[in-house]
Design an enzyme around this catalytic site. Structure first.
Site, PDB file in Angstrom:
ATOM      1  CB  CYS A 109      -0.918   0.002   1.213  1.00  0.00           C
ATOM      2  SG  CYS A 109      -1.865   1.536   1.355  1.00  0.00           S
ATOM      3  CB  CYS A 115     -37.751  36.119   2.933  1.00  0.00           C
ATOM      4  SG  CYS A 115     -37.173  36.781   1.372  1.00  0.00           S
ATOM      5  CB  CYS A 148     -21.685  80.507  29.671  1.00  0.00           C
ATOM      6  SG  CYS A 148     -21.056  81.922  28.785  1.00  0.00           S
TER       7      CYS A 148
END
Lengths: 177, 529
Positions: free
Chosen positions: B140, B263, B316
């Site tokens: 193999c 949807c 102010c």
């Protein structure tokens, strides 16, 4: 483990008959899963004259999973991250492309091929890739300068850096982006 | 978070029903039957109306269960198998390569079979069935084992590996990488695809199951007109012909057998009447910080000289920039020197030097207020839908109690269920009408739209109020009729609104104050080009 035999065979092949310009050894003799490669900068490239350290870590599932390859030596290259350890972008090593019949020889040759012919279209360092494309002279100058700075003399494989798990913090001076 | 809440409450309501079952055994069978198979009597009414005359926003779609999906594939495979005289496994590989476009496959195959086979990863030869073999002297190439009697396997390319390695390779691909349709031969440079029959021969049944599940997944994902129902644990797929390019004209809302409405264009839950691109934009706007920037510009001013951002912290109006020391008037943004000493009777609003800065600020203040107006209503309906459901669940429990005490049958209290469902659906629609309205540019159509929106909202609030009544009152038959009337009125108002919006959308009559087509992909908020 089934992979031991295969790794042992590949290792003996690589040690006896290493790919051009490379020396292969184990990081430590007890562990066949971590390899140290010393790679000579290929001729006719800006990397000539430098020696680069590569670390290959074979996962336990090797050869069904791809090895992890990093540069232990800093290198100025579009496809290698500009830090230590330098991560490499190599198509061959991607999960979807890796096949168990690939050998480490194949991988090493591919890494060397990357030094001979960088792939600027698939960059890890976009700035270096741009430079490679638009100003080759400047790129080669920088690459050579990195060789002088980092890749002269015997390769140092830092113990800490050879582990693939943690990314070492970017070295100061590393150019980002 | 929402879906989790819904899921939890659904579970708890299921428990209630179950509890009731165990208390009341002889009834439970019939109850379950009603619950599963019969449409609710009250909700059925508006549904019938919707089905009788096809309304503009209604699109056609089909729901497929896992067995249907399998059958569709098998049918196509059988057809190709017969026409082209190739094995079923090969037909399947070819079909996957052509993304299940049978016509193109046959045409191309007739034309240039060799190229087609190569491209799809199939061998040219037709050899015997795949089988395991023991070959003397075999080594193999993957694990380097060479033991005697080592079983090996190869697909048609002949690249032979031992069975263990083959199995390991396949399970790695299937289990770890989730790959199925394009598993190649393990050999270097060989692009032959491993077919289902070879796989069945090699791996465990459990892995085969996973493999086929993955193949089914690719079937649905490969086909543009099929999409998985996104509801958790739902295995159905929906077929719908609406194309991506039509999404600016239609809001393709589909409803799965599991009752989840979503949807088809963007897989988000029902967002009628708003088209997908608008929804994407709205969600992004709500999620990111663009309104923080607006807040800053509405509540701070910039020094007219050096542009530093300044928030006023005292009373102010004589301001002195910390950075550049420029002195100016907070009210009119003009230089303070022009004020002289007569500030307290300051009538400098018409002064030219300050108007520009004032305009810019007023603009972002208006823009922020406008956004908050729509966002608050959008978010409010979302929250109300949840609260309505909570109240309904509480009521439901009491109804069960009442049912037992007053002798009303299960079906007789279902009007509350219908009312609650109608309420949820209408609130969801209302919610999206506000996102829709945010992007609408004003014209005559928006007035009609806003009227419809108002009518639906009033109807919904009237129905919602009913749920707050004590249970004893709810059981009153008169109130029941009122609730049923209000339920069907709500549903009708919703139909009217959706029909109006859908028709104008289909005909391209809405004008939006942003370019929705330009931001089709996931780009930033800027509308360049």
């Amino acid at each position: 483990m089934a992979s031991q035999k295969r790794i042992a065979k590949e290792l003996s092949e690589c040690m006896a008959n290493p790919p051009a310009g490379m020396r292969v050894s184990l990081a430590n003799d007890a562990d066949v899963h971590k390899w140290h490669i010393v790679l000579e900068g290929p001729p006719n490239t800006p990397y000539v004259g430098g020696t680069f350290g590569l670390v290959i870590v074979l996962p336990p599932e090797y050869p069904f999973k791809a090895p992890v390859v990093t540069f232990a030596t800093r290198i100025y290259h579009p496809n290698v991250t500009n830090d230590t350890p330098g991560k490499i972008c190599l198509g061959l090593l991607k999960t979807e492309n890796w096949k168990p019949s690939f050998k480490i020889q194949t991988v090493l040759q591919a890494v060397r091929g990357l030094l001979v012919e960088p792939q600027p279209d698939d960059p890890l360092e976009a700035r270096i890739a741009d430079e490679f494309r638009s100003d080759r002279k400047e790129f080669e100058k920088n690459a050579r300068q990195y060789v002088t700075q980092y890749a002269k003399g015997p390769v140092k494989f830092d113990k800490k850096l050879t582990s693939t798990a943690g990314d070492a913090a970017a070295t100061p001076g590393a150019s980002s982006s | 978070m929402d879906s989790e809440d819904d899921f939890m409450s659904a579970v708890s309501s299921g428990d209630d029903v179950h509890l009731d079952d165990s208390d009341n055994d002889d009834m439970s069978g019939a109850d379950d039957f009603d619950f599963d198979d019969e449409p609710d009597p009250d909700l059925g009414m508006p549904k019938d109306i919707m089905q009788k005359k096809r309304v503009a926003y209604d699109i056609s779609f089909k729901v497929f269960q896992p067995s249907d999906i399998q059958k569709q594939q098998d049918d196509l495979i059988n057809e190709v198998n017969l026409i082209l005289d190739i094995s079923k496994e090969e037909a399947a590989i070819l079909l996957r390569y052509f993304r299940w476009n049978k016509e193109r496959l046959i045409e191309d195959y007739m034309d240039k079979s060799r190229q087609v086979l190569d491209a799809a990863g199939l061998a040219h030869t037709t050899t015997s069935l795949p089988k395991l073999e023991v070959i003397p002297g075999f080594v193999c190439d993957i694990c380097c084992e060479d033991g005697e009697g080592l079983q090996s396997f190869a697909i048609k390319c002949g690249h032979r590996y031992c069975v263990d390695c083959y199995r390991h390779y396949l399970s790695q691909k299937i289990r770890e990488e989730g790959e199925a349709a394009r598993i190649q031969c393990p050999a270097d440079g060989c692009s032959l695809i491993i077919d289902a029959r070879s796989l069945d021969l090699l791996v465990t049944p459990e892995l085969t199951e996973r493999y086929h599940a993955l193949l089914n997944r690719t079937y649905v994902e490969d086909k543009d007109n099929l999409k998985w129902c996104p509801a958790p644990d739902c295995q159905n797929a929906i077929e719908c012909g609406v194309k991506k390019k039509d999404l600016d004209k239609v809001v393709p809302t589909v409803s799965c057998l599991c009752s989840h409405r979503f949807c088809f264009g963007c897989i988000l839950s029902d967002h009628q009447p708003a088209p997908c691109n608008l929804v994407k934009r709205w969600l992004k706007k709500c999620a990111d910080d663009s309104e923080t920037a607006n807040w800053i510009s509405a509540n701070t001013k910039e020094c007219p000289k050096c542009n530093s951002t300044i928030e006023k912290n005292g009373g102010c109006n004589h301001m002195t920039c910390r950075k550049c020391r420029h002195e100016f008037c907070w009210m009119c943004m003009g230089p303070w020197s022009e004020h002289g000493t007569s500030w307290y009777n300051c009538n400098r609003f018409e002064e030219r030097s300050g108007t520009e800065a004032r305009d810019a600020q007023a603009k972002s203040r208006v823009s922020l207020e406008r956004y908050l107006h729509y966002y608050n209503r959008y978010a409010n309906h979302e929250q109300s839908a949840r609260l309505d459901q909570d109240i309904y669940h509480k009521t439901e429990k009491k109804m069960v109690q009442l049912q037992r005490e007053s002798g009303m049958s299960w079906i007789e209290v279902q009007y509350l269920n219908s009312a609650s469902q109608a309420l949820q659906t209408c609130r969801q629609t209302l919610m999206w009408t506000y996102a829709f309205a945010f992007y609408l540019a004003r014209n005559n159509l928006t007035e009609i739209f806003e009227d419809n929106q108002k009518d639906l909202e009033m109807a919904v609030e009237a129905l919602s109020e009913m749920f707050e009544k004590p249970v004893t009152e709810l059981a009153d038959p008169k109130l029941k009729v009122v609730i049923m009337d209000k339920t069907s009125y709500c549903s009708k108002r919703r139909v009217i609104l959706l029909e109006d919006t859908a028709q104008n959308l289909a005909e391209g009559r809405w004008t939006f104050n942003v370019d929705l087509t330009g931001s089709g992909s996931n780009d930033g908020p800027s509308t360049t080009r």
